[in-house]
Design an enzyme around this catalytic site. Structure first.
Site, PDB file in Angstrom:
ATOM      1  N   GLN A 257      -9.133   9.019   8.300  1.00 17.17           N
ATOM      2  CA  GLN A 257      -8.189   9.778   8.265  1.00 17.17           C
ATOM      3  C   GLN A 257      -7.856  10.607   7.113  1.00 17.17           C
ATOM      4  OE1 GLN A 257      -3.990   8.633   9.661  1.00 17.17           O
ATOM      5  NE2 GLN A 257      -3.533   8.292   7.635  1.00 17.17           N
TER       6      GLN A 257
ATOM      7  N   GLY B 113       0.864  -1.220   0.018  1.00 16.49           N
ATOM      8  CA  GLY B 113      -0.094  -0.016   0.014  1.00 16.49           C
ATOM      9  C   GLY B 113       0.902   1.249   0.046  1.00 16.49           C
ATOM     10  N   HIS B 114       1.859   1.387   0.970  1.00 18.16           N
ATOM     11  CA  HIS B 114       2.787   2.513   0.850  1.00 18.16           C
ATOM     12  C   HIS B 114       3.491   2.764  -0.432  1.00 18.16           C
ATOM     13  CE1 HIS B 114       2.734   1.454   5.518  1.00 18.16           C
ATOM     14  NE2 HIS B 114       2.410   2.602   5.344  1.00 18.16           N
TER      15      HIS B 114
ATOM     16  N   VAL C 187      -4.743  -1.164  -1.433  1.00 18.98           N
ATOM     17  CA  VAL C 187      -4.039  -2.572  -2.155  1.00 18.98           C
ATOM     18  C   VAL C 187      -4.435  -3.532  -1.101  1.00 18.98           C
ATOM     19  CG1 VAL C 187      -1.595  -3.332  -2.834  1.00 18.98           C
ATOM     20  CG2 VAL C 187      -2.354  -0.897  -2.950  1.00 18.98           C
TER      21      VAL C 187
ATOM     22  N   SER D 125       0.133  -2.449   8.053  1.00 17.57           N
ATOM     23  CA  SER D 125       1.310  -2.907   8.886  1.00 17.57           C
ATOM     24  C   SER D 125       1.046  -3.641  10.080  1.00 17.57           C
ATOM     25  CB  SER D 125       1.968  -1.599   9.514  1.00 17.57           C
ATOM     26  OG  SER D 125       2.162  -0.682   8.374  1.00 17.57           O
ATOM     27  N   ARG D 126      -0.253  -3.691  10.379  1.00 17.93           N
ATOM     28  CA  ARG D 126      -0.925  -4.272  11.540  1.00 17.93           C
ATOM     29  C   ARG D 126      -0.950  -5.854  11.171  1.00 17.93           C
ATOM     30  NH1 ARG D 126      -2.730   0.837  13.395  1.00 17.93           N
ATOM     31  NH2 ARG D 126      -1.814   1.432  15.341  1.00 17.93           N
TER      32      ARG D 126
END
Ligand code: PAF
Length: 305
Positions: free
Chosen positions: A155, A36-37, A178, A188-189
């Site tokens: 967010q 995703g990042h 993604v 990330s989690r």
């Protein structure tokens, strides 16, 4: 790619390209980079002359008892990934650079946008911490555009509000979520999920797919759509913390799903050790005009004297 750790180093590195008219793209992250990042970095690379990736696990957006200490950190891995996707600068400041002794300012965005859903579950400090951090990053790097993921839909809406309300003069680019091959949104989690949890975690995407199908099939009642999503999650033995049908801009719950309008379905659930969130945007089909009834062709519809 160069790594810088202070605001003055960052500004010095950007001064010459800025003077030369370069377009600067900023990708704010808390590290533990995933696909995703990387999609945000790729998008920024395609649209910018200079790409800055920030890497900072922001303590201000974690409530007491959340996973601040456990949050995955591996700067060398993140730096290699960012460089591999064409980032020019990695801004990885220590905590004291971002929150020096005496730091006392917090940005609070009032109302349902920050008080519902994630704001209600994680507490008022969460979006205050995000807004303060993002405003600081935008002031530090002064980019032309900043890139965020749609996975964190609330967010993204909060950041759009922040940038608009404070006239921050930066383009906010929100990129699609993604997903892994089974539909699980990259996060990330996800690192907290064991093998069995990874299978169950697909429940969130299944719920969103059920909601999408219901809306596409003409369901207009948000509660009925949410019920179908909850039923899909129950099949995977996962209970949602919330599953709501909301307005994509205000995040307010909808009373009815309007035809030909965008609707956001948001879900959160804890699976194993991971608290996961996901969402999808659906557009209900446009209303089909029904032909007017012809009185002469419908004797039963005639009025009797
Ligand atoms: O989405 C994140 O990783 C964080 O909330 C952000 C935008 C980098 C602010 O700390």
């Amino acid at each position: 790619m160069r790594t810088v750790r202070t605001v003055s180093e960052l500004r010095a590195a950007l001064a010459a390209p800025r003077r030369a008219g370069a377009r600067i793209g900023l990708v704010p992250t808390m590290g533990a980079l995933h696909g995703g990042h990387l999609s945000l970095i790729d998008r920024a690379r395609g649209e910018s002359d200079v790409v800055v990736v920030s890497l900072f696990v922001n303590p201000a957006q974690f409530a007491a008892g959340e996973d601040l200490d456990a949050y995955p950190r591996d700067e060398a891995r993140d730096a290699a990934l960012a460089a591999g996707h064409g980032a020019d600068l990695l801004f990885a400041p220590p905590v004291e650079e971002v929150y020096p002794e005496g730091f006392a300012t917090t940005i609070a965005i009032a109302g349902p946008l920050t008080e519902t859903l994630e704001g209600a579950r994680r507490g008022p400090g969460h979006f205050q911490g995000v807004a303060t951090m993002v405003a600081k990053l935008l002031n530090m790097a002064a980019p032309d555009a900043a890139y965020f993921g749609q996975k964190d839909a609330q967010q993204a809406a909060v950041i759009r509000r922040l940038v608009s309300d404070l006239d921050l003069g930066v383009e906010v680019v929100v990129c699609p979520t993604v997903r892994g091959p089974d539909g699980l949104a990259l996060s990330s989690r996800n690192a907290y999920l064991g093998p069995a949890d990874l299978v169950r975690a697909v429940a969130l995407w299944r719920a969103l797919q059920a909601a999408e199908s219901a809306v596409a099939a003409g369901e207009r009642d948000p509660e009925a759509v949410a019920d179908l999503g909850r039923a899909a999650m129950a099949e995977h033995d996962v209970e949602p913390e919330y599953l709501e049908v909301v307005d994509p801009q205000t995040l307010a719950p909808l009373e009815a799903i309007e035809p030909d309008a965008e609707t956001l379905v948001v879900v959160a659930a804890t699976v194993g050790r991971a608290r996961l969130i996901d969402n999808t945007t659906v557009r209900a089909p446009a209303a089909v005009a029904t032909p007017a009834t012809t009185l002469s062709a419908a004797p039963e519809a005639r009025c009797s004297a």
